[in-house]
Design an enzyme around this catalytic site. Structure first.
Site, mmCIF file in Angstrom:
data_model
loop_
_atom_site.group_PDB
_atom_site.id
_atom_site.type_symbol
_atom_site.label_atom_id
_atom_site.label_comp_id
_atom_site.label_asym_id
_atom_site.label_seq_id
_atom_site.Cartn_x
_atom_site.Cartn_y
_atom_site.Cartn_z
ATOM 1 N N ASP A 274 0.828 -1.145 0.185
ATOM 2 C CA ASP A 274 0.055 -0.041 -0.124
ATOM 3 C C ASP A 274 0.786 1.146 -0.137
ATOM 4 O OD1 ASP A 274 -1.746 -1.764 0.441
ATOM 5 O OD2 ASP A 274 -2.773 -0.777 2.193
ATOM 6 N N ASP A 275 0.184 2.169 -0.405
ATOM 7 C CA ASP A 275 0.717 3.796 0.028
ATOM 8 C C ASP A 275 1.749 4.185 -1.126
ATOM 9 O OD1 ASP A 275 -0.886 3.477 2.009
ATOM 10 O OD2 ASP A 275 0.648 4.044 3.596
ATOM 11 N N HIS A 325 -6.180 2.884 -3.604
ATOM 12 C CA HIS A 325 -6.051 3.201 -2.118
ATOM 13 C C HIS A 325 -6.248 4.641 -1.803
ATOM 14 C CE1 HIS A 325 -4.769 2.003 1.942
ATOM 15 N NE2 HIS A 325 -3.588 2.716 1.956
ATOM 16 N N HIS A 329 -5.451 9.364 0.644
ATOM 17 C CA HIS A 329 -5.318 8.503 2.093
ATOM 18 C C HIS A 329 -6.308 8.981 3.061
ATOM 19 C CE1 HIS A 329 -3.422 5.603 4.704
ATOM 20 N NE2 HIS A 329 -2.697 4.865 3.810
ATOM 21 N N TYR A 366 -6.649 2.701 6.296
ATOM 22 C CA TYR A 366 -6.839 2.362 7.630
ATOM 23 C C TYR A 366 -7.604 1.011 7.714
ATOM 24 C CZ TYR A 366 -5.367 6.993 7.472
ATOM 25 O OH TYR A 366 -4.649 8.223 7.512
ATOM 26 N N HIS A 416 3.976 -2.167 2.730
ATOM 27 C CA HIS A 416 3.924 -0.846 2.585
ATOM 28 C C HIS A 416 5.162 -0.437 1.565
ATOM 29 C CE1 HIS A 416 1.200 -0.594 5.719
ATOM 30 N NE2 HIS A 416 0.580 0.328 5.061
HETATM 31 ZN ZN ZN Z 1 -2.450 3.043 3.569
#
Ligand code: ZN
Length: 464
Positions: A274-275, A325, A329, A366, A416
């Site tokens: 992610d991210d 995603h 965020h 989250y 991540h």
């Molecule tokens: Zn995230």
């Protein structure tokens, strides 16, 4: 005569002979004079025909295109009117008329568009006598979105473009002639497809390629029909600018697909990151994946896509899956409907712009989602069952051990691609898991192998 003959029968005297002679002379004189007059009349007629011009009848018709671009309209009217004036001059200068010939000047138009590019083809021709019409077709282009005219030279990537188009055209016309058993005059063909802009005044853009039109007489004899050849866009890579090559972008973005048979009977595990994307960390991971025959899933943040386009495209092409995603965020459950749509929609747009493919997976930031998120996004929500807490530990061994300890068939691992330790931890785990008979698959590969049809009304922590 009967009377004369009668008289001569009764009385054959000298008076009659004299009279007969006189009558004969009068008749002969009338005959000769009238013949002379007749010849004179014919001569006069002939003179009249050669000195005063004949009355020439002709017909002109012009259909002006219904387009909004003023610059092109002006160019078209200048061009068509000058051709029509030439025609009128030719009619004025005409000295002989052949019965049955119907002289005319005609201009029509055809519009075609692909994406935002509109091609306006003016079909201009005249018949001024003889065996054939003359053709003066010309095609104009503009961008409908910006209303900006596109000049012929604008299509080309560089100065070599025209030469390349010329040699492609030569090839395609020859091929067309072979297929259709047309006899070509090699000299005409060479001249008509040589690298001169006027030879290509009739190209138009289609879905799969450009169409080059050669009017009768350009590459063939005038008695032949026009010739149209299609040159596929993939042949024009490096010749035409990318923006004009419809569909080629997608072809360049072709994603590697794996033969999933090789994974049948193996334990499957989906690593997800992610991210990102992040140019350094994501790239480092991509460069290592082949070692473990691994493909993974990236849940990217929309606002990071533009900066890391190349990395994302590389990830996609390699066969990794790209999911959403959100754009910045945010906790999706706390957003208004409008903001929620924006967070998801903008990110999907960014992903599709790069990969050419719509994202179908959503990982809410989250892990926070509700029915509203499901209903509005209509995307498959992918959670995880192995949380490495990589962002917290930043310790490759700890991360790897966490994965190894919890690994199971159908598991989804959360990582991540923002930290070196996360990349290293994942790679250490892969090396060991491979020996334990695991295969590293994307979410879609996992579903296909396990025969799962996802439903956006549900969410998925694993595929056990
Ligand atoms: Zn995230």
């Amino acid at each position: 005569m009967m009377e004369n003959r009668g008289k001569s029968q009764i009385n054959k005297n000298k008076t009659f002979v004299v009279l007969l002679a006189v009558v004969t002379v009068v008749f002969l004189t009338i005959y000769v004079v009238s013949d002379f007059l007749k010849v004179g009349y014919e001569r006069k007629l002939l003179e009249e025909q050669t000195t005063s011009p004949p009355k020439v009848e002709y017909h002109t018709n012009i259909d002006w295109p219904a387009i909004e671009n003023e610059e092109i309209l002006k160019e078209i009217s200048d061009y068509v009117e000058s051709k029509r004036d030439d025609f009128l001059e030719k009619m004025k200068a005409k000295t002989t008329i052949t019965p049955g010939e119907k002289y005319d000047f005609l201009a029509k138009y055809e519009c075609k568009s692909v994406n935002d590019i509109e091609s306006v083809h003016m079909l201009v021709s005249e018949y001024i006598g003889g065996a054939n019409r003359n053709y003066y077709d010309r095609t104009y282009h503009y961008n409908k979105k910006t209303n900006k005219k596109i000049n012929f030279s604008d299509f080309f990537e560089d100065e070599e473009g025209l030469k390349k188009l010329a040699s492609l055209s030569y090839h395609y016309v020859s091929e067309f002639a072979n297929k259709n058993e047309k006899q070509l005059n090699e000299e005409k063909l060479k001249a008509g497809t040589s690298a001169a802009a006027e030879n290509f005044s009739n190209i138009s853009l289609n879905e799969e390629g450009i169409e080059v039109l050669f009017v009768p007489g350009q590459v063939t004899e005038k008695t032949e029909d026009e010739i149209k050849v299609k040159i596929p866009y993939k042949e024009l890579i490096g010749v035409f600018k990318k923006e004009y090559l419809n569909g080629v972008k997608k072809e360049e973005n072709v994603q590697q697909k794996r033969d999933l048979k090789q994974f049948e009977g193996k334990k499957l595990i989906a690593f997800t990151f992610d991210d990102g994307p992040s140019s350094s960390h994501t790239n480092r991971l991509l460069n290592e994946l082949d070692k473990y025959n691994a493909r993974v899933t990236f849940f990217v943040v929309g606002s990071r896509v533009d900066k890391n386009k190349e990395t994302l495209l590389k990830a996609y092409k390699q066969g990794n899956q790209i999911g959403n995603h959100s754009y910045s965020h945010k906790n999706l459950t706390k957003l208004s409907e409008k903001d929620l749509n924006k967070e998801i929609g903008e990110t999907n747009k960014k992903i599709e712009n790069v990969t050419g493919e719509k994202a179908t997976l959503l990982r809410p930031p989250y892990g926070s989602f509700n029915d509203k998120v499901k209903k509005l996004s209509k995307m498959n929500i992918i959670m995880w069952n192995i949380d490495t807490l990589d962002w917290k530990y930043r310790d490759k061994e700890k991360i790897a051990n966490n994965i190894l300890k919890n690994a199971s068939d159908g598991a989804i691992v959360l990582l991540h691609d923002l930290y070196d330790t996360s990349i290293d931890g994942a790679l250490i785990a892969m090396k060991k898991l491979e020996k334990e008979g695991y295969a590293f698959v994307t979410i879609d590969e996992m579903c296909e192998l396990k025969g799962v049809k996802m439903d956006f009304k549900k969410s998925y922590n694993s595929f056990k």
